[in-house]
Design a protein around this motif. Sequence first.
Motif, PDB file in Angstrom:
ATOM      1  N   MET A 130       0.805  -1.223   0.000  1.00  0.00           N
ATOM      2  CA  MET A 130       0.000   0.000   0.000  1.00  0.00           C
ATOM      3  C   MET A 130       0.837   1.271   0.000  1.00  0.00           C
ATOM      4  O   MET A 130       1.588   1.545   0.944  1.00  0.00           O
ATOM      5  CB  MET A 130      -0.896  -0.020   1.242  1.00  0.00           C
ATOM      6  CG  MET A 130      -1.796   1.190   1.402  1.00  0.00           C
ATOM      7  SD  MET A 130      -3.187   1.197   0.243  1.00  0.00           S
ATOM      8  CE  MET A 130      -4.212  -0.088   0.959  1.00  0.00           C
ATOM      9  N   ASP A 131       0.686   2.074  -1.055  1.00  0.00           N
ATOM     10  CA  ASP A 131       1.221   3.433  -1.040  1.00  0.00           C
ATOM     11  C   ASP A 131       0.380   4.257  -0.065  1.00  0.00           C
ATOM     12  O   ASP A 131      -0.770   3.909   0.222  1.00  0.00           O
ATOM     13  CB  ASP A 131       1.146   4.019  -2.456  1.00  0.00           C
ATOM     14  CG  ASP A 131       1.867   5.349  -2.580  1.00  0.00           C
ATOM     15  OD1 ASP A 131       2.730   5.647  -1.724  1.00  0.00           O
ATOM     16  OD2 ASP A 131       1.580   6.089  -3.539  1.00  0.00           O
ATOM     17  N   LEU A 132       0.916   5.356   0.454  1.00  0.00           N
ATOM     18  CA  LEU A 132       0.184   6.119   1.454  1.00  0.00           C
ATOM     19  C   LEU A 132      -0.444   7.388   0.912  1.00  0.00           C
ATOM     20  O   LEU A 132      -1.603   7.684   1.194  1.00  0.00           O
ATOM     21  CB  LEU A 132       1.111   6.458   2.633  1.00  0.00           C
ATOM     22  CG  LEU A 132       1.626   5.251   3.435  1.00  0.00           C
ATOM     23  CD1 LEU A 132       2.406   5.716   4.648  1.00  0.00           C
ATOM     24  CD2 LEU A 132       0.491   4.327   3.841  1.00  0.00           C
TER      25      LEU A 132
ATOM     26  N   GLY B  15      -3.785   6.044   1.620  1.00  0.00           N
ATOM     27  CA  GLY B  15      -3.402   4.697   2.018  1.00  0.00           C
ATOM     28  C   GLY B  15      -3.731   4.359   3.458  1.00  0.00           C
ATOM     29  O   GLY B  15      -4.039   3.212   3.772  1.00  0.00           O
ATOM     30  N   VAL B  16      -3.655   5.344   4.347  1.00  0.00           N
ATOM     31  CA  VAL B  16      -3.985   5.093   5.756  1.00  0.00           C
ATOM     32  C   VAL B  16      -5.461   4.745   5.902  1.00  0.00           C
ATOM     33  O   VAL B  16      -5.823   3.757   6.554  1.00  0.00           O
ATOM     34  CB  VAL B  16      -3.625   6.310   6.628  1.00  0.00           C
ATOM     35  CG1 VAL B  16      -4.123   6.111   8.060  1.00  0.00           C
ATOM     36  CG2 VAL B  16      -2.112   6.542   6.623  1.00  0.00           C
TER      37      VAL B  16
ATOM     38  N   THR C 117      -6.138   1.361   4.383  1.00  0.00           N
ATOM     39  CA  THR C 117      -5.641   0.306   5.262  1.00  0.00           C
ATOM     40  C   THR C 117      -6.618   0.040   6.393  1.00  0.00           C
ATOM     41  O   THR C 117      -6.912  -1.119   6.729  1.00  0.00           O
ATOM     42  CB  THR C 117      -4.264   0.696   5.833  1.00  0.00           C
ATOM     43  OG1 THR C 117      -3.328   0.802   4.764  1.00  0.00           O
ATOM     44  CG2 THR C 117      -3.771  -0.334   6.838  1.00  0.00           C
TER      45      THR C 117
ATOM     46  N   ALA D 284       2.790  -1.125   4.200  1.00  0.00           N
ATOM     47  CA  ALA D 284       2.929   0.222   3.640  1.00  0.00           C
ATOM     48  C   ALA D 284       4.245   0.321   2.874  1.00  0.00           C
ATOM     49  O   ALA D 284       5.282  -0.150   3.345  1.00  0.00           O
ATOM     50  CB  ALA D 284       2.897   1.258   4.749  1.00  0.00           C
TER      51      ALA D 284
ATOM     52  N   THR E 266       6.215   3.449   0.966  1.00  0.00           N
ATOM     53  CA  THR E 266       6.062   4.887   0.769  1.00  0.00           C
ATOM     54  C   THR E 266       7.405   5.586   0.579  1.00  0.00           C
ATOM     55  O   THR E 266       8.456   5.054   0.945  1.00  0.00           O
ATOM     56  CB  THR E 266       5.332   5.501   1.985  1.00  0.00           C
ATOM     57  OG1 THR E 266       5.190   6.914   1.810  1.00  0.00           O
ATOM     58  CG2 THR E 266       6.100   5.235   3.270  1.00  0.00           C
TER      59      THR E 266
ATOM     60  N   ASN F 137       3.575   9.350   9.227  1.00  0.00           N
ATOM     61  CA  ASN F 137       3.053   8.292   8.356  1.00  0.00           C
ATOM     62  C   ASN F 137       3.214   6.909   8.991  1.00  0.00           C
ATOM     63  O   ASN F 137       2.322   6.061   8.898  1.00  0.00           O
ATOM     64  CB  ASN F 137       3.768   8.330   7.008  1.00  0.00           C
ATOM     65  CG  ASN F 137       3.299   9.463   6.128  1.00  0.00           C
ATOM     66  OD1 ASN F 137       2.183   9.461   5.635  1.00  0.00           O
ATOM     67  ND2 ASN F 137       4.152  10.462   5.942  1.00  0.00           N
TER      68      ASN F 137
ATOM     69  N   VAL G 181      -0.251   4.673   9.876  1.00  0.00           N
ATOM     70  CA  VAL G 181      -0.633   3.461   9.148  1.00  0.00           C
ATOM     71  C   VAL G 181      -0.550   2.232  10.055  1.00  0.00           C
ATOM     72  O   VAL G 181      -1.331   1.282   9.896  1.00  0.00           O
ATOM     73  CB  VAL G 181       0.223   3.289   7.864  1.00  0.00           C
ATOM     74  CG1 VAL G 181       1.627   2.774   8.182  1.00  0.00           C
ATOM     75  CG2 VAL G 181      -0.479   2.376   6.869  1.00  0.00           C
TER      76      VAL G 181
ATOM     77  N   ALA H 163      -1.741  -1.725   9.634  1.00  0.00           N
ATOM     78  CA  ALA H 163      -0.687  -2.260   8.767  1.00  0.00           C
ATOM     79  C   ALA H 163       0.268  -3.130   9.581  1.00  0.00           C
ATOM     80  O   ALA H 163       0.481  -2.897  10.773  1.00  0.00           O
ATOM     81  CB  ALA H 163       0.083  -1.126   8.097  1.00  0.00           C
TER      82      ALA H 163
ATOM     83  N   PHE I 111       6.118  -1.362   7.441  1.00  0.00           N
ATOM     84  CA  PHE I 111       6.332  -0.036   6.861  1.00  0.00           C
ATOM     85  C   PHE I 111       7.677  -0.060   6.146  1.00  0.00           C
ATOM     86  O   PHE I 111       8.721  -0.245   6.780  1.00  0.00           O
ATOM     87  CB  PHE I 111       6.336   1.013   7.979  1.00  0.00           C
ATOM     88  CG  PHE I 111       6.435   2.434   7.530  1.00  0.00           C
ATOM     89  CD1 PHE I 111       5.297   3.208   7.357  1.00  0.00           C
ATOM     90  CD2 PHE I 111       7.673   3.025   7.302  1.00  0.00           C
ATOM     91  CE1 PHE I 111       5.391   4.546   6.967  1.00  0.00           C
ATOM     92  CE2 PHE I 111       7.776   4.357   6.915  1.00  0.00           C
ATOM     93  CZ  PHE I 111       6.632   5.115   6.741  1.00  0.00           C
TER      94      PHE I 111
END
Length: 211
Positions: free
Chosen positions: A53-55, A62-63, A66, A80, A82, A89, A93, A98, A101
């Motif tokens: 997942m891009d944010l 994305g948050v 998610t 995540a 990013t 961020n 997330v 998530a 990261f």
Amino acid sequence: MIRVLLVDDQQLVRMGLRMLFESSGDVEVVGEAGGGADAVRLVDDLIPDVVLMDLRMPGLDGVAATRRITAARPATRVLALTTFDDDENLYAVLNAGACGFLVKDTPPAELLDAVRRAADGDRAFSRSALARIVERAVTHVPAGEPPPLPITRREREVLALVGAGLSNPEIAERLSLGVTTVKTHVASVMAKTGCANRIRLAVLAVEHGLA
């Protein structure tokens, strides 16, 4: 085969990720989404094991995506990925559900390892993010001498490198071991120490002065 959904508003990024995963032999890209709303819909349709997942995306970010995905399908793991490696961020997330990261300059082998670990129920973080999480966790650990570690010399070496933020392939290369052997050592340390994931292992390594 690990089923992965790619979510990023840049088509070139998705294309590069697809090429990486399709060359792996054990990761299948089952779909792509250019935004959070499409990602939520596709998770219901495709039921992937892992969502990368891009944010920061237009529309549903994305948050928020998610949070919706993990609430609706707790078995689906969201990683995540990013450009923005900052605490705002990171913790947003993670609070959304998530399991990891990663920053977009993560080496391909480390990214593949992270997806595999996520699919296995583990957590995965870029080295800088893990260091910040561990630092915050260690500040809340009571002072005093920690109990001795019931692990072997080789397991101490592996634990130290986990604490330094290295991935399983990086540890394998550093210690001239196979990746499967590293996984076995990590699982053994978890079992012996009661640590449920790599974050706890990293905190343990810092507490014992190994990292």
